[in-house]
Design a protein around this motif. Structure first.
Motif, PDB file in Angstrom:
ATOM      1  N   UNK A 111      19.459  27.694 -30.211  1.00 24.50           N
ATOM      2  CA  UNK A 111      20.407  27.146 -29.242  1.00 24.50           C
ATOM      3  C   UNK A 111      19.689  26.531 -28.053  1.00 24.50           C
ATOM      4  N   UNK A 112      18.731  27.265 -27.496  1.00 26.11           N
ATOM      5  CA  UNK A 112      18.096  26.788 -26.266  1.00 26.11           C
ATOM      6  C   UNK A 112      17.144  25.621 -26.510  1.00 26.11           C
ATOM      7  N   UNK A 113      16.413  25.651 -27.628  1.00 24.28           N
ATOM      8  CA  UNK A 113      15.583  24.496 -27.963  1.00 24.28           C
ATOM      9  C   UNK A 113      16.466  23.286 -28.246  1.00 24.28           C
ATOM     10  N   UNK A 114      17.591  23.518 -28.931  1.00 21.89           N
ATOM     11  CA  UNK A 114      18.516  22.420 -29.200  1.00 21.89           C
ATOM     12  C   UNK A 114      19.054  21.808 -27.921  1.00 21.89           C
ATOM     13  N   UNK A 115      19.432  22.663 -26.972  1.00 24.76           N
ATOM     14  CA  UNK A 115      19.947  22.166 -25.695  1.00 24.76           C
ATOM     15  C   UNK A 115      18.879  21.376 -24.944  1.00 24.76           C
TER      16      UNK A 115
ATOM     17  N   UNK B 131      27.123   4.310 -27.920  1.00 24.57           N
ATOM     18  CA  UNK B 131      27.192   4.898 -29.263  1.00 24.57           C
ATOM     19  C   UNK B 131      26.010   5.820 -29.549  1.00 24.57           C
ATOM     20  N   UNK B 132      24.756   5.330 -29.451  1.00 26.07           N
ATOM     21  CA  UNK B 132      23.638   6.260 -29.686  1.00 26.07           C
ATOM     22  C   UNK B 132      23.547   7.351 -28.629  1.00 26.07           C
ATOM     23  N   UNK B 133      24.004   7.058 -27.403  1.00 28.09           N
ATOM     24  CA  UNK B 133      23.969   8.067 -26.356  1.00 28.09           C
ATOM     25  C   UNK B 133      24.883   9.237 -26.665  1.00 28.09           C
ATOM     26  N   UNK B 134      26.120   8.942 -27.064  1.00 26.47           N
ATOM     27  CA  UNK B 134      27.060  10.006 -27.418  1.00 26.47           C
ATOM     28  C   UNK B 134      26.585  10.759 -28.661  1.00 26.47           C
ATOM     29  N   UNK B 135      25.998  10.020 -29.601  1.00 24.72           N
ATOM     30  CA  UNK B 135      25.474  10.662 -30.806  1.00 24.72           C
ATOM     31  C   UNK B 135      24.385  11.664 -30.480  1.00 24.72           C
ATOM     32  N   UNK B 136      23.480  11.275 -29.586  1.00 19.45           N
ATOM     33  CA  UNK B 136      22.393  12.180 -29.221  1.00 19.45           C
ATOM     34  C   UNK B 136      22.908  13.389 -28.448  1.00 19.45           C
ATOM     35  N   UNK B 137      23.944  13.200 -27.631  1.00 14.46           N
ATOM     36  CA  UNK B 137      24.521  14.316 -26.885  1.00 14.46           C
ATOM     37  C   UNK B 137      25.180  15.323 -27.826  1.00 14.46           C
ATOM     38  N   UNK B 138      25.975  14.820 -28.757  1.00 15.38           N
ATOM     39  CA  UNK B 138      26.642  15.706 -29.715  1.00 15.38           C
ATOM     40  C   UNK B 138      25.609  16.399 -30.604  1.00 15.38           C
ATOM     41  N   UNK B 139      24.583  15.664 -31.003  1.00 19.53           N
ATOM     42  CA  UNK B 139      23.532  16.253 -31.827  1.00 19.53           C
ATOM     43  C   UNK B 139      22.825  17.396 -31.120  1.00 19.53           C
ATOM     44  N   UNK B 140      22.614  17.243 -29.815  1.00 17.68           N
ATOM     45  CA  UNK B 140      21.917  18.285 -29.054  1.00 17.68           C
ATOM     46  C   UNK B 140      22.740  19.560 -28.975  1.00 17.68           C
ATOM     47  N   UNK B 141      24.046  19.416 -28.838  1.00 14.62           N
ATOM     48  CA  UNK B 141      24.907  20.591 -28.722  1.00 14.62           C
ATOM     49  C   UNK B 141      25.128  21.270 -30.070  1.00 14.62           C
ATOM     50  N   UNK B 142      25.257  20.457 -31.120  1.00 11.51           N
ATOM     51  CA  UNK B 142      25.553  21.007 -32.447  1.00 11.51           C
ATOM     52  C   UNK B 142      24.323  21.608 -33.114  1.00 11.51           C
ATOM     53  N   UNK B 143      23.164  20.961 -32.944  1.00 10.93           N
ATOM     54  CA  UNK B 143      21.979  21.387 -33.685  1.00 10.93           C
ATOM     55  C   UNK B 143      21.536  22.798 -33.295  1.00 10.93           C
ATOM     56  N   UNK B 144      21.599  23.116 -31.993  1.00  9.05           N
ATOM     57  CA  UNK B 144      21.168  24.434 -31.552  1.00  9.05           C
ATOM     58  C   UNK B 144      21.997  25.546 -32.177  1.00  9.05           C
ATOM     59  N   UNK B 145      23.312  25.385 -32.179  1.00  9.64           N
ATOM     60  CA  UNK B 145      24.180  26.411 -32.758  1.00  9.64           C
ATOM     61  C   UNK B 145      23.954  26.533 -34.265  1.00  9.64           C
ATOM     62  N   UNK B 146      23.759  25.382 -34.933  1.00 11.46           N
ATOM     63  CA  UNK B 146      23.505  25.412 -36.366  1.00 11.46           C
ATOM     64  C   UNK B 146      22.186  26.110 -36.684  1.00 11.46           C
ATOM     65  N   UNK B 147      21.165  25.842 -35.870  1.00  8.54           N
ATOM     66  CA  UNK B 147      19.858  26.471 -36.089  1.00  8.54           C
ATOM     67  C   UNK B 147      19.955  27.985 -35.972  1.00  8.54           C
ATOM     68  N   UNK B 148      20.661  28.463 -34.958  1.00  8.01           N
ATOM     69  CA  UNK B 148      20.826  29.908 -34.804  1.00  8.01           C
ATOM     70  C   UNK B 148      21.647  30.512 -35.940  1.00  8.01           C
TER      71      UNK B 148
ATOM     72  N   UNK C 140      14.779  16.567 -34.761  1.00 11.31           N
ATOM     73  CA  UNK C 140      13.806  16.857 -33.702  1.00 11.31           C
ATOM     74  C   UNK C 140      13.943  18.301 -33.193  1.00 11.31           C
ATOM     75  N   UNK C 141      15.182  18.762 -33.054  1.00 13.57           N
ATOM     76  CA  UNK C 141      15.415  20.132 -32.574  1.00 13.57           C
ATOM     77  C   UNK C 141      14.879  21.161 -33.553  1.00 13.57           C
ATOM     78  N   UNK C 142      15.094  20.918 -34.845  1.00 10.59           N
ATOM     79  CA  UNK C 142      14.621  21.851 -35.862  1.00 10.59           C
ATOM     80  C   UNK C 142      13.098  21.932 -35.870  1.00 10.59           C
ATOM     81  N   UNK C 143      12.433  20.787 -35.788  1.00  9.91           N
ATOM     82  CA  UNK C 143      10.970  20.766 -35.800  1.00  9.91           C
ATOM     83  C   UNK C 143      10.394  21.463 -34.565  1.00  9.91           C
ATOM     84  N   UNK C 144      10.992  21.203 -33.411  1.00  6.72           N
ATOM     85  CA  UNK C 144      10.511  21.832 -32.181  1.00  6.72           C
ATOM     86  C   UNK C 144      10.666  23.343 -32.243  1.00  6.72           C
ATOM     87  N   UNK C 145      11.812  23.796 -32.735  1.00  6.85           N
ATOM     88  CA  UNK C 145      12.058  25.239 -32.829  1.00  6.85           C
ATOM     89  C   UNK C 145      11.070  25.896 -33.780  1.00  6.85           C
ATOM     90  N   UNK C 146      10.793  25.247 -34.907  1.00  4.50           N
ATOM     91  CA  UNK C 146       9.852  25.810 -35.874  1.00  4.50           C
ATOM     92  C   UNK C 146       8.463  25.981 -35.263  1.00  4.50           C
TER      93      UNK C 146
END
Length: 481
Positions: free
Chosen positions: A155-159, A312-329, A404-410
């Motif tokens: 979650x925190x790396x994703x954020x 468009x890419x800005x909103x995509x990156x924002x949603x990706x940041x919020x969703x990826x962290x929760x999914x990773x956890x 990117x979030x997954x790689x950083x967390x790993x």
């Protein structure tokens, strides 16, 4: 293919975290995550905020587009190299002084850029600008490793990673508004003011988190540069018990040196895991550059309209940041629970496969992003209704952040005591490949068009995805052995 140090770190996953990992509450960790995101966002923002100014700079300095793109390429090169040298310093001497130094140097460079009147000086200062601020992104990942156990890192790396890369997505929109209202110099004035304000916030609120200096943050730093005024608040002061046993011992000296990022980077498993992420980031960066050039030449959009397209890419990156962290956890918890159930009663259980647990999230987003890159390219080439390429840009931006979030967390999981050094490897791979991609972008587009360009890049990303799947599969087999 799996290094002994990685196996050692993976072995640690079999043991429960000993509470408290950090004296910070979850809410305090959230506040700190936002603060470190604010310090690191200037690195990615400085890259894309500059895109709308490229046509104006070409006219101002009387240089062709291929030459003005050099200022983008050199920024990406030095953005990749900077963390590799500063991150080991942050790991050894502390996060706080490193971040404060980076912000001061960056602010001063932005002031210089706002006063530049010759193109060669602008290019030189762009190099210094990247060198000064890029390390903060890697340092931020180190901070997350300092304060969060593995079960919370997703979650925190994703954020943190996501919010910092939001600057990459929204930068074009912000840059367009600044260029239209204040000219190209307004971009650098804004960056100087913004980073100056964040420096003041960091000076007051940014605590030292390095576990080799403050342990679980219950130990007050000895050096003045590591002391933060926020430590004197009663709610924090009461928790400073000075427990020296909570300080993490120095790690393997082989990694604790100026070349630590390169030692990690060239481990075969790490290199081939980072490569697919680097290719995805390269294609994403090239597409953001294309928005600033092709929409002007093919759609005859004004600077403001081009800027709005970056929503468009800005909103995509924002949603990706919020969703990826929760999914990773969530995925980590599922894999760990499944592993714990399977090893019950087993005398010599296999090592928990952290690679699969963290990178499981990458495969499907990678495939979706590849399809969207190809759609984006051909739609731009044939001037299809702008809504279609922008939808594609939204989707592949969301996917890029997840990867990117997954790689950083790993990497933080594998090298928790070199969090800054390990995450700088991601920066090195993605920025050097990104620089190469942007450098040849115009030549490829001139030769085969946007459709051909992004079809080729999609092919590279597809090969990278196959490499990622193969490495994770083979790593898992070796871990079981």
């Amino acid at each position: 293919m799996v290094s002994s140090s990685s196996l050692v770190n993976c072995e640690e996953l079999k043991h429960k975290e000993q509470p408290p990992y950090s004296i910070l509450t979850k809410r305090e960790k959230g506040y700190l995550a936002v603060l470190i995101s604010l310090t690191g966002i200037w690195s990615t923002l400085s890259s894309s905020i500059y895109f709308p100014a490229l046509p104006i700079l070409s006219e101002k300095f009387k240089e062709p587009a291929s030459i003005t793109n050099v200022s983008v390429v050199v920024y990406l090169i030095f953005q990749g190299l900077g963390p590799s040298f500063m991150a080991p310093i942050a790991d050894k001497y502390g996060r706080r002084p490193s971040v404060l130094f980076c912000l001061v140097a960056y602010c001063a460079t932005c002031i210089g850029l706002s006063r530049t009147n010759v193109y060669w000086l602008l290019v030189v200062l762009r190099c210094i600008q990247a060198l000064s601020i890029a390390p903060v992104i890697s340092i931020s990942s180190g901070v997350v490793g300092d304060i969060c156990p593995r079960s919370e890192r997703g979650v925190f790396v994703g954020i943190v990673t996501g919010l910092q890369l939001v600057g990459q997505g929204f930068g074009g929109l912000l840059g367009a508004g600044l260029v239209s209202g204040f000219g190209w110099r307004g971009i650098f004035v804004f960056l100087a003011i913004g980073s100056g304000v964040v420096f003041i916030l960091a000076l007051i609120l940014y605590p030292e988190t390095s576990r080799s200096l403050v342990g679980d943050m219950s130990v007050q730093p000895k050096r003045l540069v590591n002391l933060s005024p926020i430590l004197y608040l009663p709610t924090i002061r009461s928790r400073l018990v000075g427990n020296v046993d909570s300080i993490t011992p120095s790690t393997n000296s082989k990694l604790s040196n100026a070349f630590a990022p390169f030692v990690i980077f060239f481990k075969p498993t790490i290199f081939f895991i980072l490569l697919p992420g680097g290719l995805q980031f390269t294609t994403w960066t090239m597409s953001l550059t294309t928005l600033s050039t092709s929409l002007s030449s093919k759609y005859d959009f004004s600077v403001i309209k081009i800027g709005l397209c970056y929503l468009a890419p800005g909103l995509g990156s924002l949603i990706g940041s919020l969703a990826s962290g929760k999914l990773l956890n969530l995925i980590y918890k599922q894999k760990k629970d499944q592993y714990d159930e399977e090893i019950k009663g087993v005398e010599n259980p296999p090592i928990f496969n952290i690679y699969k647990a963290r990178l499981h999230i990458c495969i499907i987003p990678s495939l979706i992003a590849i399809a969207c890159y190809i759609v984006f390219g051909w739609c731009i080439q044939y001037r299809v209704n702008i809504a279609v390429p922008l939808i594609a840009a939204f989707i592949y931006s969301t996917c890029a952040i997840c990867i990117m979030s997954a790689l950083t967390t790993l990497l933080v999981d594998l090298f928790p005591h070199q969090g800054s050094s390990s995450s700088s490897c991601i920066n090195l791979m993605r920025c050097l490949l990104g620089a190469a991609g942007v450098g040849v972008l115009q030549s490829i587009v001139d030769g085969i068009g946007e459709g051909g360009c992004y079809t080729i890049m999609g092919g590279f990303c597809a090969i990278g995805t196959l490499v990622l799947w193969f490495v994770v599969h083979q790593t898992g087999k070796k871990l079981i052995k």
